[in-house]
Scaffold this motif. Structure first.
Motif, mmCIF file in Angstrom:
data_model
loop_
_atom_site.group_PDB
_atom_site.id
_atom_site.type_symbol
_atom_site.label_atom_id
_atom_site.label_comp_id
_atom_site.label_asym_id
_atom_site.label_seq_id
_atom_site.Cartn_x
_atom_site.Cartn_y
_atom_site.Cartn_z
ATOM 1 N N ASP A 104 -29.545 -53.075 -13.975
ATOM 2 C CA ASP A 104 -28.711 -53.087 -12.775
ATOM 3 C C ASP A 104 -27.604 -52.064 -12.960
ATOM 4 O OD1 ASP A 104 -30.012 -55.158 -11.327
ATOM 5 O OD2 ASP A 104 -29.065 -56.642 -12.624
ATOM 6 N N LEU A 105 -27.492 -51.134 -12.032
ATOM 7 C CA LEU A 105 -26.499 -50.062 -12.105
ATOM 8 C C LEU A 105 -25.447 -50.328 -11.037
ATOM 9 C CD1 LEU A 105 -29.417 -47.666 -12.383
ATOM 10 C CD2 LEU A 105 -27.643 -47.656 -14.121
ATOM 11 N N ILE A 106 -24.270 -50.799 -11.459
ATOM 12 C CA ILE A 106 -23.280 -51.326 -10.536
ATOM 13 C C ILE A 106 -22.054 -50.405 -10.487
ATOM 14 C CG2 ILE A 106 -21.910 -53.335 -9.909
ATOM 15 C CD1 ILE A 106 -25.007 -53.760 -10.042
ATOM 16 N N ASP A 107 -21.721 -49.939 -9.296
ATOM 17 C CA ASP A 107 -20.512 -49.141 -9.113
ATOM 18 C C ASP A 107 -19.295 -50.051 -9.215
ATOM 19 O OD1 ASP A 107 -21.646 -46.546 -8.629
ATOM 20 O OD2 ASP A 107 -22.333 -47.306 -6.694
ATOM 21 N N THR A 108 -18.459 -49.829 -10.233
ATOM 22 C CA THR A 108 -17.281 -50.671 -10.424
ATOM 23 C C THR A 108 -15.975 -49.920 -10.198
ATOM 24 O OG1 THR A 108 -17.373 -50.255 -12.819
ATOM 25 C CG2 THR A 108 -18.463 -52.249 -12.009
ATOM 26 N N GLY A 109 -16.057 -48.720 -9.628
ATOM 27 C CA GLY A 109 -14.852 -47.976 -9.286
ATOM 28 C C GLY A 109 -14.504 -46.912 -10.306
ATOM 29 N N THR A 110 -14.137 -45.744 -9.830
ATOM 30 C CA THR A 110 -13.833 -44.631 -10.723
ATOM 31 C C THR A 110 -12.584 -44.879 -11.556
ATOM 32 O OG1 THR A 110 -14.846 -43.097 -9.148
ATOM 33 C CG2 THR A 110 -13.407 -42.142 -10.824
ATOM 34 N N GLU A 111 -11.583 -45.521 -10.967
ATOM 35 C CA GLU A 111 -10.307 -45.728 -11.652
ATOM 36 C C GLU A 111 -10.157 -47.134 -12.229
ATOM 37 O OE1 GLU A 111 -8.413 -43.176 -12.160
ATOM 38 O OE2 GLU A 111 -9.652 -41.872 -10.903
ATOM 39 N N THR A 112 -11.151 -47.982 -12.089
ATOM 40 C CA THR A 112 -11.057 -49.362 -12.567
ATOM 41 C C THR A 112 -11.032 -49.417 -14.091
ATOM 42 O OG1 THR A 112 -12.348 -50.026 -10.634
ATOM 43 C CG2 THR A 112 -12.076 -51.661 -12.366
ATOM 44 N N THR A 114 -11.386 -51.560 -17.833
ATOM 45 C CA THR A 114 -12.526 -52.328 -18.341
ATOM 46 C C THR A 114 -12.466 -53.807 -17.974
ATOM 47 O OG1 THR A 114 -11.354 -52.386 -20.472
ATOM 48 C CG2 THR A 114 -13.147 -50.798 -20.240
ATOM 49 N N GLY A 115 -11.269 -54.379 -17.898
ATOM 50 C CA GLY A 115 -11.174 -55.774 -17.483
ATOM 51 C C GLY A 115 -11.702 -55.978 -16.083
ATOM 52 N N GLY A 116 -11.289 -55.094 -15.180
ATOM 53 C CA GLY A 116 -11.765 -55.163 -13.810
ATOM 54 C C GLY A 116 -13.240 -54.852 -13.687
ATOM 55 N N ARG A 117 -13.727 -53.943 -14.514
ATOM 56 C CA ARG A 117 -15.156 -53.605 -14.470
ATOM 57 C C ARG A 117 -16.010 -54.828 -14.804
ATOM 58 N NH1 ARG A 117 -15.593 -48.307 -13.653
ATOM 59 N NH2 ARG A 117 -14.059 -46.883 -14.567
ATOM 60 N N LEU A 118 -15.617 -55.534 -15.870
ATOM 61 C CA LEU A 118 -16.395 -56.711 -16.244
ATOM 62 C C LEU A 118 -16.336 -57.772 -15.145
ATOM 63 C CD1 LEU A 118 -18.135 -58.197 -18.256
ATOM 64 C CD2 LEU A 118 -16.039 -59.033 -19.369
ATOM 65 N N ALA A 119 -15.165 -57.967 -14.561
ATOM 66 C CA ALA A 119 -15.033 -58.955 -13.490
ATOM 67 C C ALA A 119 -15.965 -58.636 -12.329
ATOM 68 C CB ALA A 119 -13.583 -59.017 -13.011
ATOM 69 N N VAL A 208 -9.961 -66.126 -17.870
ATOM 70 C CA VAL A 208 -9.064 -64.966 -17.946
ATOM 71 C C VAL A 208 -8.666 -64.438 -16.577
ATOM 72 C CG1 VAL A 208 -10.102 -64.315 -20.151
ATOM 73 C CG2 VAL A 208 -10.930 -63.248 -18.036
ATOM 74 N N ALA A 209 -9.054 -65.127 -15.511
ATOM 75 C CA ALA A 209 -8.814 -64.619 -14.158
ATOM 76 C C ALA A 209 -7.335 -64.359 -13.889
ATOM 77 C CB ALA A 209 -9.370 -65.604 -13.126
ATOM 78 N N SER A 210 -6.448 -65.173 -14.447
ATOM 79 C CA SER A 210 -5.015 -65.041 -14.166
ATOM 80 C C SER A 210 -4.391 -63.811 -14.808
ATOM 81 C CB SER A 210 -4.269 -66.294 -14.642
ATOM 82 O OG SER A 210 -4.377 -66.438 -16.054
ATOM 83 N N VAL A 211 -5.068 -63.222 -15.793
ATOM 84 C CA VAL A 211 -4.504 -62.050 -16.486
ATOM 85 C C VAL A 211 -5.389 -60.823 -16.318
ATOM 86 C CG1 VAL A 211 -3.283 -63.439 -18.193
ATOM 87 C CG2 VAL A 211 -5.644 -62.708 -18.652
ATOM 88 N N ASN A 212 -6.340 -60.887 -15.402
ATOM 89 C CA ASN A 212 -7.280 -59.785 -15.248
ATOM 90 C C ASN A 212 -7.126 -59.135 -13.884
ATOM 91 O OD1 ASN A 212 -9.233 -58.045 -16.114
ATOM 92 N ND2 ASN A 212 -10.953 -59.441 -15.827
ATOM 93 N N GLY A 213 -7.656 -57.916 -13.767
ATOM 94 C CA GLY A 213 -7.612 -57.178 -12.510
ATOM 95 C C GLY A 213 -8.107 -55.769 -12.726
#
Length: 304
Positions: A104-112, A114-119, A208-213
């Motif tokens: 699965d090749l998922i676009d997670t944003g150019t500027e995101t 790693t925490g946000g990418r995993l989310a 980890v949702a409260s400290v991730n983004g």
């Protein structure tokens, strides 16, 4: 079990290569380092991948697509306008077969970060235990032993810690500055570091949702939170590990490959026999590249 791979960073410290390609596509032995990483996981029976794409993600999509459709021998039927691929083939540098992967090749944003990418990968990882690693590090970590360790402690997360190879001499110095010892280029550093190769439970996302983004690094928000909760365990890997962070690292890995000293290539023969982890446990442990295909078994990829 699915394996998530961070494959979206800009690789600015490897700018000589990453001006024209994303870091996971920088090649070792004419194959992207991403291929080497996926091969290692596949050797242990983990064939399902979810890639977090960002910078030049379109090139990674193209590479995976081309690997599936165009790698190895091809047969083109002009009358039917169809393209066929032969699963098994021989290459002068790497003797392989087509890998049994789903990707699965998922676009997670150019500027995101790693925490946000995993989310953003959560919907694609399901509700089961999954693995996670970086798209620039190779190792011969025993993934079976890593997974067994993770299951034994019952926590949400396991991190693999390693002692990296080093090219620098080590000094032993007293507090007053007197040098008491010098070791020229020791094989590995003395300190343990984060080597990636995580095993995670799906409950990690809520924990980890409260400290991730999108602006949060995996190592700066979620991992410290898991440690604070008492949910992070460390697996010690004393074997080979190497991160391709700079051009000198790429060159060193290339030199190791050419010399035959390539311990991360777990899919290759060892001591005259292939690292065959099939048989005992059935299909789960079939080799990452290579079981079941025979010359002449042509697979139709698409109509031209």
């Amino acid at each position: 079990m699915k394996t998530a791979i961070f494959a979206g960073g800009k690789g600015s410290r490897l700018i000589e290569e990453t001006r024209v390609r994303p870091k996971p596509l920088v090649e070792i032995a004419n194959r992207p380092i991403l291929w080497h990483i996926m091969q290692h996981y596949s050797t242990y029976g983990h064939h399902d991948f979810v890639l977090a794409l960002g910078y030049m993600g379109d090139l990674i999509k193209q590479y995976i697509s081309d690997l599936c459709q165009h790698d190895g021998n091809l047969r083109v039927d002009f009358a039917k306008r169809e393209l066929f691929g032969e699963p098994e083939y021989r290459n002068s540098a790497i003797d392989t077969q087509m890998p049994p992967w789903t990707v699965d090749l998922i676009d997670t944003g150019t500027e995101t970060m790693t925490g946000g990418r995993l989310a953003r990968l959560q919907p694609y990882l399901g509700n089961d235990t999954f693995m996670l690693t970086y798209g620039d590090g190779v190792s011969n970590v025993d993934l079976d032993a890593l997974l067994a360790f993770h299951k034994s402690h019952g926590k949400l997360a396991t991190i693999t810690m390693v002692r990296p190879l080093t090219t620098f001499g080590h000094l032993q110095v007293r507090e007053d500055g007197l040098v008491e010892g010098f070791m020229e280029k020791p094989e590995v550093a003395t300190d343990w570091i984060n080597g990636g190769f995580f095993v995670l439970e799906p409950e990690v996302f809520d924990a980890v949702a409260s400290v991730n983004g999108d602006e949060i690094m995996w190592e700066e928000g979620p991992l410290p939170k898991l440690m604070e909760l008492g949910e992070l365990m460390a697996y010690r890997h004393s074997g080979f590990w190497y991160c391709m962070d700079h051009l000198a690292d790429k060159r060193r890995l290339e030199e190791m490959w050419k010399s035959g000293n390539r311990p991360w290539a777990t899919w290759e023969e060892k001591n005259g026999s292939r690292h065959d982890v099939s048989g005992q446990n059935g299909d789960r442990h079939r080799l990452g590249i290579g079981r079941g295909a025979h010359p002449g078994d042509w697979v139709r990829y698409k109509s031209l």
